[in-house]
Design a protein around this motif. Structure first.
Motif, PDB file in Angstrom:
ATOM      1  N   VAL A 146       2.943  -1.093   4.199  1.00  7.02           N
ATOM      2  CA  VAL A 146       2.536   0.267   3.817  1.00  7.02           C
ATOM      3  C   VAL A 146       3.782   1.135   3.824  1.00  7.02           C
ATOM      4  N   VAL A 147       3.981   1.910   2.769  1.00  6.85           N
ATOM      5  CA  VAL A 147       5.105   2.854   2.773  1.00  6.85           C
ATOM      6  C   VAL A 147       4.573   4.279   2.663  1.00  6.85           C
ATOM      7  N   GLU A 148       5.181   5.150   3.449  1.00  9.38           N
ATOM      8  CA  GLU A 148       4.735   6.547   3.524  1.00  9.38           C
ATOM      9  C   GLU A 148       5.938   7.462   3.329  1.00  9.38           C
ATOM     10  N   PRO A 163     -14.944  13.037  -0.472  1.00  5.16           N
ATOM     11  CA  PRO A 163     -13.722  13.423   0.232  1.00  5.16           C
ATOM     12  C   PRO A 163     -13.734  13.148   1.735  1.00  5.16           C
ATOM     13  N   ALA A 164     -14.893  12.769   2.298  1.00  2.90           N
ATOM     14  CA  ALA A 164     -14.985  12.634   3.763  1.00  2.90           C
ATOM     15  C   ALA A 164     -14.167  11.442   4.257  1.00  2.90           C
ATOM     16  N   ILE A 165     -13.714  11.544   5.489  1.00  6.11           N
ATOM     17  CA  ILE A 165     -12.925  10.473   6.097  1.00  6.11           C
ATOM     18  C   ILE A 165     -13.730   9.159   6.069  1.00  6.11           C
ATOM     19  N   GLU A 209       9.691   6.892   0.224  1.00  2.00           N
ATOM     20  CA  GLU A 209       8.913   7.414  -0.918  1.00  2.00           C
ATOM     21  C   GLU A 209       8.953   6.407  -2.063  1.00  2.00           C
ATOM     22  N   VAL A 210       7.807   6.180  -2.664  1.00  2.00           N
ATOM     23  CA  VAL A 210       7.787   5.338  -3.871  1.00  2.00           C
ATOM     24  C   VAL A 210       8.175   6.217  -5.050  1.00  2.00           C
ATOM     25  N   THR A 211       9.161   5.773  -5.823  1.00  5.96           N
ATOM     26  CA  THR A 211       9.643   6.609  -6.926  1.00  5.96           C
ATOM     27  C   THR A 211       9.365   6.011  -8.308  1.00  5.96           C
ATOM     28  N   GLY A 230      -1.275  11.595   6.834  1.00 11.65           N
ATOM     29  CA  GLY A 230      -1.616  12.502   5.742  1.00 11.65           C
ATOM     30  C   GLY A 230      -2.222  13.790   6.278  1.00 11.65           C
ATOM     31  N   MET A 231      -3.461  14.064   5.876  1.00 15.13           N
ATOM     32  CA  MET A 231      -4.085  15.340   6.242  1.00 15.13           C
ATOM     33  C   MET A 231      -4.670  15.345   7.644  1.00 15.13           C
ATOM     34  N   ILE A 232      -4.674  14.201   8.298  1.00  9.59           N
ATOM     35  CA  ILE A 232      -5.230  14.158   9.660  1.00  9.59           C
ATOM     36  C   ILE A 232      -4.095  14.423  10.640  1.00  9.59           C
ATOM     37  N   VAL A 268      -2.451   7.490  -2.655  1.00 13.27           N
ATOM     38  CA  VAL A 268      -1.735   8.771  -2.694  1.00 13.27           C
ATOM     39  C   VAL A 268      -2.576   9.773  -3.493  1.00 13.27           C
ATOM     40  N   PRO A 269      -2.268  11.071  -3.390  1.00 17.05           N
ATOM     41  CA  PRO A 269      -3.011  12.050  -4.203  1.00 17.05           C
ATOM     42  C   PRO A 269      -2.868  11.752  -5.697  1.00 17.05           C
ATOM     43  N   THR A 270      -3.815  12.279  -6.488  1.00 15.51           N
ATOM     44  CA  THR A 270      -3.898  11.888  -7.900  1.00 15.51           C
ATOM     45  C   THR A 270      -2.662  12.275  -8.723  1.00 15.51           C
ATOM     46  N   VAL A 300       0.869  -1.179   0.000  1.00 17.98           N
ATOM     47  CA  VAL A 300       0.000   0.000   0.000  1.00 17.98           C
ATOM     48  C   VAL A 300       0.905   1.227   0.000  1.00 17.98           C
ATOM     49  N   VAL A 301       0.683   2.124  -0.946  1.00 16.94           N
ATOM     50  CA  VAL A 301       1.519   3.332  -1.033  1.00 16.94           C
ATOM     51  C   VAL A 301       0.722   4.502  -0.467  1.00 16.94           C
ATOM     52  N   GLY A 302       1.237   5.115   0.612  1.00 15.83           N
ATOM     53  CA  GLY A 302       0.570   6.256   1.247  1.00 15.83           C
ATOM     54  C   GLY A 302      -0.091   5.834   2.550  1.00 15.83           C
ATOM     55  N   ALA A 303       0.278   6.516   3.632  1.00 15.28           N
ATOM     56  CA  ALA A 303      -0.306   6.173   4.948  1.00 15.28           C
ATOM     57  C   ALA A 303      -1.150   7.310   5.485  1.00 15.28           C
ATOM     58  N   GLY A 304      -2.020   7.872   4.604  1.00 10.88           N
ATOM     59  CA  GLY A 304      -3.119   8.696   5.101  1.00 10.88           C
ATOM     60  C   GLY A 304      -4.168   7.718   5.618  1.00 10.88           C
ATOM     61  N   GLY A 361      -6.910  24.554  -2.766  1.00 10.53           N
ATOM     62  CA  GLY A 361      -6.026  24.795  -1.614  1.00 10.53           C
ATOM     63  C   GLY A 361      -6.822  25.442  -0.485  1.00 10.53           C
ATOM     64  N   VAL A 362      -6.470  25.123   0.750  1.00  9.51           N
ATOM     65  CA  VAL A 362      -7.183  25.684   1.910  1.00  9.51           C
ATOM     66  C   VAL A 362      -6.170  26.006   3.006  1.00  9.51           C
ATOM     67  N   ALA A 363      -6.364  27.152   3.663  1.00  8.17           N
ATOM     68  CA  ALA A 363      -5.592  27.433   4.882  1.00  8.17           C
ATOM     69  C   ALA A 363      -6.509  27.212   6.077  1.00  8.17           C
TER      70      ALA A 363
HETATM   71  C1  LIG Z   1      -8.513  21.416   5.500  1.00  9.42           C
HETATM   72  C2  LIG Z   1      -9.264  20.125   5.374  1.00  9.42           C
HETATM   73  C3  LIG Z   1     -10.473  19.969   6.035  1.00  9.42           C
HETATM   74  C4  LIG Z   1     -11.163  18.759   5.928  1.00  9.42           C
HETATM   75  N1  LIG Z   1     -12.320  18.609   6.635  1.00  9.42           N
HETATM   76  C5  LIG Z   1     -12.909  17.394   6.678  1.00  9.42           C
HETATM   77  C6  LIG Z   1     -14.001  17.146   7.584  1.00  9.42           C
HETATM   78  O1  LIG Z   1     -14.430  18.037   8.313  1.00  9.42           O
HETATM   79  N2  LIG Z   1     -14.546  15.895   7.603  1.00  9.42           N
HETATM   80  C7  LIG Z   1     -14.069  14.888   6.806  1.00  9.42           C
HETATM   81  O2  LIG Z   1     -14.590  13.773   6.875  1.00  9.42           O
HETATM   82  N3  LIG Z   1     -13.026  15.093   5.956  1.00  9.42           N
HETATM   83  C8  LIG Z   1     -12.439  16.310   5.881  1.00  9.42           C
HETATM   84  N4  LIG Z   1     -11.376  16.522   5.054  1.00  9.42           N
HETATM   85  C9  LIG Z   1     -11.010  15.483   4.083  1.00  9.42           C
HETATM   86  C10 LIG Z   1     -10.178  14.364   4.666  1.00  9.42           C
HETATM   87  O3  LIG Z   1      -9.335  14.827   5.685  1.00  9.42           O
HETATM   88  C11 LIG Z   1      -9.310  13.770   3.549  1.00  9.42           C
HETATM   89  O4  LIG Z   1     -10.098  13.505   2.406  1.00  9.42           O
HETATM   90  C12 LIG Z   1      -8.653  12.474   3.987  1.00  9.42           C
HETATM   91  O5  LIG Z   1      -7.948  12.672   5.202  1.00  9.42           O
HETATM   92  C13 LIG Z   1      -7.724  12.011   2.857  1.00  9.42           C
HETATM   93  O6  LIG Z   1      -7.026  10.860   3.248  1.00  9.42           O
HETATM   94  P1  LIG Z   1      -6.163  10.037   2.192  1.00  9.42           P
HETATM   95  O7  LIG Z   1      -5.483   8.963   2.933  1.00  9.42           O
HETATM   96  O8  LIG Z   1      -7.022   9.650   1.039  1.00  9.42           O
HETATM   97  O9  LIG Z   1      -5.112  11.082   1.595  1.00  9.42           O
HETATM   98  P2  LIG Z   1      -3.898  11.820   2.308  1.00  9.42           P
HETATM   99  O10 LIG Z   1      -4.238  12.168   3.697  1.00  9.42           O
HETATM  100  O11 LIG Z   1      -3.512  12.917   1.357  1.00  9.42           O
HETATM  101  O12 LIG Z   1      -2.744  10.718   2.344  1.00  9.42           O
HETATM  102  C14 LIG Z   1      -1.936  10.407   1.244  1.00  9.42           C
HETATM  103  C15 LIG Z   1      -0.566  10.015   1.769  1.00  9.42           C
HETATM  104  O13 LIG Z   1       0.258   9.606   0.680  1.00  9.42           O
HETATM  105  C16 LIG Z   1       1.581  10.007   0.965  1.00  9.42           C
HETATM  106  N5  LIG Z   1       2.388  10.005  -0.265  1.00  9.42           N
HETATM  107  C17 LIG Z   1       2.342  10.884  -1.285  1.00  9.42           C
HETATM  108  N6  LIG Z   1       3.235  10.542  -2.226  1.00  9.42           N
HETATM  109  C18 LIG Z   1       3.855   9.409  -1.820  1.00  9.42           C
HETATM  110  C19 LIG Z   1       4.860   8.554  -2.384  1.00  9.42           C
HETATM  111  N7  LIG Z   1       5.400   8.808  -3.579  1.00  9.42           N
HETATM  112  N8  LIG Z   1       5.279   7.481  -1.676  1.00  9.42           N
HETATM  113  C20 LIG Z   1       4.720   7.194  -0.464  1.00  9.42           C
HETATM  114  N9  LIG Z   1       3.763   7.979   0.111  1.00  9.42           N
HETATM  115  C21 LIG Z   1       3.327   9.061  -0.559  1.00  9.42           C
HETATM  116  C22 LIG Z   1       1.388  11.389   1.564  1.00  9.42           C
HETATM  117  O14 LIG Z   1       2.534  11.811   2.275  1.00  9.42           O
HETATM  118  C23 LIG Z   1       0.166  11.180   2.448  1.00  9.42           C
HETATM  119  O15 LIG Z   1       0.509  10.815   3.757  1.00  9.42           O
HETATM  120  C24 LIG Z   1     -10.645  17.714   5.131  1.00  9.42           C
HETATM  121  C25 LIG Z   1      -9.419  17.878   4.461  1.00  9.42           C
HETATM  122  C26 LIG Z   1      -8.735  19.070   4.595  1.00  9.42           C
HETATM  123  C27 LIG Z   1      -7.403  19.219   3.914  1.00  9.42           C
END
Ligand SMILES: Cc1cc2nc3c(=O)[nH]c(=O)nc-3n(C[C@H](O)[C@H](O)[C@H](O)COP(=O)(O)OP(=O)(O)OC[C@H]3O[C@@H](n4cnc5c(N)ncnc54)[C@H](O)[C@@H]3O)c2cc1C
Length: 469
Positions: free
Chosen positions: A32-34, A447-449, A243-245, A41-43, A283-285, A9-13, A310-312
């Motif tokens: 899993v590699v991250e 997009p929700a968790i 990182e997966v390259t 990830g975003m959490i 991983v992201p698209t 599994v690539v990516g530990a979100g 993008g969001v702050a």
């Molecule tokens: C500001 C914000 C607010 C949000 N609010 C909510 C909310 O209120 N409720 C809700 O349910 N959801 C919310 N979300 C959405 C939710 O948090 C995300 O959709 C979810 O966490 C995404 O998880 P993911 O594992 O798919 O992706 P990510 O969390 O992006 O994980 C992808 C992982 O892949 C890794 N990666 C990238 N490239 C490589 C590589 N080459 N090799 C190895 N690893 C790699 C990254 O480092 C990252 O850790 C919010 C998101 C944001 C940004």
């Protein structure tokens, strides 16, 4: 010699971790590699100066997949549920007004005028036909209701979920239930509950009892408690800072149990490879598209075309005595017509205990999004200052914040824009050419968790079955 695993599994979100957790549980040997030093990830939950804040998602809606994982990992007692009756507000003409939470309240609400209310009644008794073409959310709301509904309620709601632009978001991709309701019943109000029921019936059910109400929730030590519990469970099956390259296909013939992918890794010590029978990209698209372009360049065309907003995330702490608003409720959303940078603000310390020290209040605002990308050009200090200046008059705040934290996510949320459904169908077709390849992530089913975890469970189950056959 390369390490060999059944599944890589690539990516530990949360998507990758939940996939790996379910695979390990099904006795599929998984790694899993991250790329980052920390998983999640975003959490990301941070404890500082007596505050407990979230740098990404603030909370999440429960579903049976999440409850099932929490039960397995012993997290149920740590779960905090927000009061489902907590009012939500929207900024109209400079003041916060309560958002109507059902169609009857909507009809009685002073937020909307007669034309919109008549359109809602027309929807209830009449019949409309969804166009064949992919329709934007904005065009759907204008066709069925009014510009006012779009500006005052739907636009802010869309900001709250996707930080998106309703003129670009696809109705069928971003809010499929509304599209399905109109197709099935010719009416949103008559069709919505059957559409929700029919979708729910297709969802994976948790093993422990009835379906969950989608109440907003978090954990006593923040959302990251879920990540930490998954990480602890995975143990040595998770490697961070790796990182997966690159990805190459191996000639596995027709042997389902032979490695099909050779994956190149890079870490601080150097380079390495792993051979995997199944490969899950969580991983992201943009990353997935680039990695897969060596297999077929059309992957990059499809995946790379998905835009992100993008969001702050601006968290500010105040002395309660300096805030005249009661802060009773969930928080407020801001229509784009207001001209503010703030898309919406959550009153964290009103929703969950333990978010701020005694006598203080924590609130978190979201700035930027698809309609205002320029806002992210500001420094963290400027973002904190302008957010304070925007929310202070709305909440009767008389003094500067005593605490602030800003996190900028340049690629926060994937946009389910026009063409997204067709893009995912093309991606699925492409993927069918590469047996053993899977995707998990927030650009697939929502997009929700909760939906990321559901998708992870589905992928893990497909892989489990592929080994059983
Ligand atoms: C500001 C914000 C607010 C949000 N609010 C909510 C909310 O209120 N409720 C809700 O349910 N959801 C919310 N979300 C959405 C939710 O948090 C995300 O959709 C979810 O966490 C995404 O998880 P993911 O594992 O798919 O992706 P990510 O969390 O992006 O994980 C992808 C992982 O892949 C890794 N990666 C990238 N490239 C490589 C590589 N080459 N090799 C190895 N690893 C790699 C990254 O480092 C990252 O850790 C919010 C998101 C944001 C940004």
């Amino acid at each position: 010699m390369s390490t060999q695993v059944q599944a890589l599994v690539v990516g530990a979100g949360v998507s990758g971790l939940a996939t790996a957790y379910a695979l390990q549980k099904a006795r599929v040997n998984t790694l899993v590699v991250e790329a980052a030093a920390r998983p999640g990830g975003m959490i990301r939950s941070v404890q500082r100066d007596g505050y407990l804040l979230e740098c990404g998602p603030q909370s999440f809606s429960g579903n049976s997949s999440i409850t099932s994982i929490c039960t397995d990992l012993g997290l149920l007692d740590e779960r905090l549920l927000a009061d489902p009756r907590a009012p939500r507000f929207v900024l109209i003409n400079g003041a916060l007004q309560e958002v109507p939470m059902n169609p009857l309240m909507l009809l009685a609400s002073p937020l909307l005028r007669g034309g919109t209310k008549r359109a809602i009644l027309r929807d209830l008794v009449g019949r409309s036909q969804a166009p064949e073409h992919d329709e934007s959310v904005a065009s759907f709301i204008r066709r069925k209701y009014s510009d006012m509904l779009l500006d005052r309620l739907v636009g802010p709601f869309v900001s709250g979920i996707y930080a998106g632009d309703p003129e670009k978001l696809s109705l069928r991709a971003a809010f499929p239930i509304l599209h399905e309701a109109e197709i099935a019943s010719g009416s949103i109000l008559r069709g919505i509950f059957p559409a929700i029921k029919s979708r729910a019936a297709k969802r994976p059910k948790g093993p422990k009892g009835p379906r969950e109400r989608p109440t907003l929730q978090t954990f006593s030590e923040g959302n990251e408690m879920l990540i930490k519990a998954l990480v602890l469970n995975l143990g040595e099956h998770l490697r961070c800072g790796v990182e997966v390259t690159g990805i190459e296909l191996l000639d596995s013939g027709h042997d389902a149990k032979a490695p099909r992918f050779q994956v190149a890794l890079r870490n601080q010590q150097g380079e390495d490879t792993v051979e995997a029978e199944r490969l899950v990209l969580a991983v992201p698209t943009n990353v997935a598209g680039k990695l897969l372009s060596t297999l077929d360049e059309r992957f990059e065309q499809q995946l790379g075309g998905i835009e992100y907003a993008g969001v702050a995330v601006v968290s500010l702490g105040y002395q309660k005595k300096d805030v005249s608003h009661s802060l009773e409720g969930f928080g407020f959303l801001v229509p784009r017509s207001s001209g503010l940078n703030d898309l919406g603000t959550v009153w964290n310390s009103s929703l969950f205990p333990g978010r701020a020290p005694e006598g203080q209040a924590l609130m978190t605002s979201f700035v930027g999004g698809a309609t205002n990308p320029g806002a992210l050009q500001r420094s963290e200090a400027e973002l904190a200052e302008t957010t304070h200046e925007e929310i202070a008059p709305l909440l009767g705040i008389s003094k500067d914040p005593v605490f602030s934290n800003v996190t900028i996510w340049p690629r926060a949320l994937p946009q389910y824009n026009l063409g997204h459904t067709a893009r995912l169908a093309a991606l699925e077709q492409l993927c069918n050419n590469f047996s053993g390849l899977y995707f998990a992530g927030n650009y697939l089913n929502g997009p929700a968790i909760g939906t990321c975890v559901e998708q992870a469970m589905k992928v893990a189950d497909e892989i489990r079955v592929s080994f059983a056959n």
